[in-house]
Motif scaffolding. Sequence first.
Motif, PDB file in Angstrom:
ATOM      1  N   GLY A 169      36.892  43.233  22.903  1.00 31.55           N
ATOM      2  CA  GLY A 169      37.168  43.096  24.327  1.00 31.55           C
ATOM      3  C   GLY A 169      37.019  44.421  25.038  1.00 31.55           C
ATOM      4  O   GLY A 169      37.637  45.416  24.645  1.00 31.55           O
ATOM      5  N   LEU A 170      36.185  44.470  26.084  1.00 38.38           N
ATOM      6  CA  LEU A 170      35.957  45.670  26.884  1.00 38.38           C
ATOM      7  C   LEU A 170      36.459  45.386  28.297  1.00 38.38           C
ATOM      8  O   LEU A 170      35.921  44.512  28.986  1.00 38.38           O
ATOM      9  N   TYR A 171      37.480  46.114  28.736  1.00 42.96           N
ATOM     10  CA  TYR A 171      38.165  45.810  29.996  1.00 42.96           C
ATOM     11  C   TYR A 171      38.315  47.046  30.860  1.00 42.96           C
ATOM     12  O   TYR A 171      38.387  48.170  30.359  1.00 42.96           O
ATOM     13  N   GLY A 172      38.424  46.830  32.178  1.00 46.88           N
ATOM     14  CA  GLY A 172      38.746  47.901  33.110  1.00 46.88           C
ATOM     15  C   GLY A 172      40.218  48.240  33.037  1.00 46.88           C
ATOM     16  O   GLY A 172      41.070  47.357  32.849  1.00 46.88           O
ATOM     17  N   ASP A 173      40.563  49.516  33.229  1.00 53.44           N
ATOM     18  CA  ASP A 173      41.929  49.952  32.979  1.00 53.44           C
ATOM     19  C   ASP A 173      42.942  49.492  34.019  1.00 53.44           C
ATOM     20  O   ASP A 173      44.146  49.596  33.791  1.00 53.44           O
ATOM     21  N   LYS A 174      42.512  48.955  35.142  1.00 52.71           N
ATOM     22  CA  LYS A 174      43.496  48.484  36.124  1.00 52.71           C
ATOM     23  C   LYS A 174      44.218  47.221  35.654  1.00 52.71           C
ATOM     24  O   LYS A 174      45.214  46.824  36.244  1.00 52.71           O
ATOM     25  N   TYR A 175      43.716  46.622  34.572  1.00 51.69           N
ATOM     26  CA  TYR A 175      44.379  45.437  34.008  1.00 51.69           C
ATOM     27  C   TYR A 175      45.140  45.795  32.731  1.00 51.69           C
ATOM     28  O   TYR A 175      45.351  44.949  31.874  1.00 51.69           O
ATOM     29  N   ALA A 176      45.573  47.050  32.611  1.00 50.77           N
ATOM     30  CA  ALA A 176      46.114  47.557  31.347  1.00 50.77           C
ATOM     31  C   ALA A 176      47.260  46.718  30.813  1.00 50.77           C
ATOM     32  O   ALA A 176      47.324  46.433  29.606  1.00 50.77           O
ATOM     33  N   ASP A 177      48.200  46.309  31.654  1.00 48.88           N
ATOM     34  CA  ASP A 177      49.372  45.567  31.163  1.00 48.88           C
ATOM     35  C   ASP A 177      48.961  44.213  30.588  1.00 48.88           C
ATOM     36  O   ASP A 177      49.418  43.831  29.505  1.00 48.88           O
ATOM     37  N   PRO A 199      37.667  53.318  32.425  1.00 46.53           N
ATOM     38  CA  PRO A 199      38.004  53.602  33.827  1.00 46.53           C
ATOM     39  C   PRO A 199      37.249  52.682  34.779  1.00 46.53           C
ATOM     40  O   PRO A 199      36.039  52.473  34.635  1.00 46.53           O
ATOM     41  N   ALA A 200      37.999  52.148  35.735  1.00 44.99           N
ATOM     42  CA  ALA A 200      37.408  51.347  36.811  1.00 44.99           C
ATOM     43  C   ALA A 200      36.424  50.324  36.262  1.00 44.99           C
ATOM     44  O   ALA A 200      36.767  49.507  35.424  1.00 44.99           O
ATOM     45  N   ALA A 201      35.172  50.367  36.757  1.00 42.33           N
ATOM     46  CA  ALA A 201      34.172  49.373  36.351  1.00 42.33           C
ATOM     47  C   ALA A 201      33.233  49.920  35.291  1.00 42.33           C
ATOM     48  O   ALA A 201      32.151  49.380  35.080  1.00 42.33           O
ATOM     49  N   ASP A 202      33.619  50.995  34.614  1.00 42.67           N
ATOM     50  CA  ASP A 202      32.694  51.636  33.688  1.00 42.67           C
ATOM     51  C   ASP A 202      32.376  50.791  32.458  1.00 42.67           C
ATOM     52  O   ASP A 202      31.518  51.163  31.664  1.00 42.67           O
ATOM     53  N   HIS A 203      33.073  49.674  32.293  1.00 40.06           N
ATOM     54  CA  HIS A 203      32.734  48.770  31.197  1.00 40.06           C
ATOM     55  C   HIS A 203      31.609  47.815  31.603  1.00 40.06           C
ATOM     56  O   HIS A 203      31.072  47.118  30.759  1.00 40.06           O
ATOM     57  N   GLY A 211      28.072  55.663  33.104  1.00 41.27           N
ATOM     58  CA  GLY A 211      29.426  55.671  32.565  1.00 41.27           C
ATOM     59  C   GLY A 211      29.653  54.580  31.552  1.00 41.27           C
ATOM     60  O   GLY A 211      30.535  54.690  30.703  1.00 41.27           O
ATOM     61  N   ALA A 212      28.860  53.510  31.643  1.00 38.07           N
ATOM     62  CA  ALA A 212      29.064  52.361  30.757  1.00 38.07           C
ATOM     63  C   ALA A 212      28.253  52.450  29.479  1.00 38.07           C
ATOM     64  O   ALA A 212      28.252  51.516  28.688  1.00 38.07           O
ATOM     65  N   PHE A 213      27.583  53.573  29.256  1.00 36.50           N
ATOM     66  CA  PHE A 213      26.775  53.696  28.047  1.00 36.50           C
ATOM     67  C   PHE A 213      27.620  53.466  26.795  1.00 36.50           C
ATOM     68  O   PHE A 213      27.179  52.805  25.847  1.00 36.50           O
ATOM     69  N   GLU A 214      28.847  54.012  26.792  1.00 37.75           N
ATOM     70  CA  GLU A 214      29.708  53.840  25.622  1.00 37.75           C
ATOM     71  C   GLU A 214      30.023  52.364  25.394  1.00 37.75           C
ATOM     72  O   GLU A 214      30.001  51.878  24.259  1.00 37.75           O
ATOM     73  N   ALA A 215      30.306  51.639  26.479  1.00 39.30           N
ATOM     74  CA  ALA A 215      30.619  50.216  26.341  1.00 39.30           C
ATOM     75  C   ALA A 215      29.414  49.449  25.790  1.00 39.30           C
ATOM     76  O   ALA A 215      29.556  48.599  24.906  1.00 39.30           O
TER      77      ALA A 215
END
Length: 228
Positions: A169-177, A199-203, A211-215
Amino acid sequence: MSATRTEPVQLVDGRALRMTISEPPGVIRGGLVVVHEARGITETVRALADGLAAEGWLVVVPHIYHGAEGSSEVDESLAADLVNGLSGDSVLADTDIAFGWLAQHGIGADRIGVVGFELGGAVALVVAASRGIGAAVSVAGGGGIMQPLSPGMPALVDVAARLRCPWLGLYGDKYADEVEALRDAANRSESASDVLLFPAADHRFDIHPDGAFEAWQRMLNWFDAHLR
């Protein structure tokens, strides 16, 4: 360069569905089912299918919106209505046809994976909890975790503990909880899982490709490791 086409597909048992298909230029390593996002078969979805085909995978995108032309992007208001009409049974039936098409092309279940953005990411997790395929990846924004995306779909936190295949699962951090609750549920399953926050939409490979290269690479590595 992959060859991409959209056409109605019928299995030998009579089941049929419209699909977008992207074929690799050389040897086929295995099969991937890409589940489209809420706005249908967008350029993002086509680019994802093409990119995966370029990596050697035979890619099929089932058009899971029934009663609407799924070969092109739909507007947001229609998308909301179409998502609301989806059910766990309907998305599993459609992805089963995609799996059947890949099987007819000589690809066994252990060499088949499923991946999707947003809505497609939620569907990928539902599939991973219901079908014994090789692997699954969700590239998701956080929708559907605690509350179902539609009345007929399950909340993802309720199915993650029943994973039947390795799931990333690859998610944006604003949904951390919410993602932490999902990670805990997945860890209770008997299948391998990994959940990462970006971070943000980097996934999202399409929104921030640098920024999403890692994802992107983590998704490829996941399929490389599990589809053998």
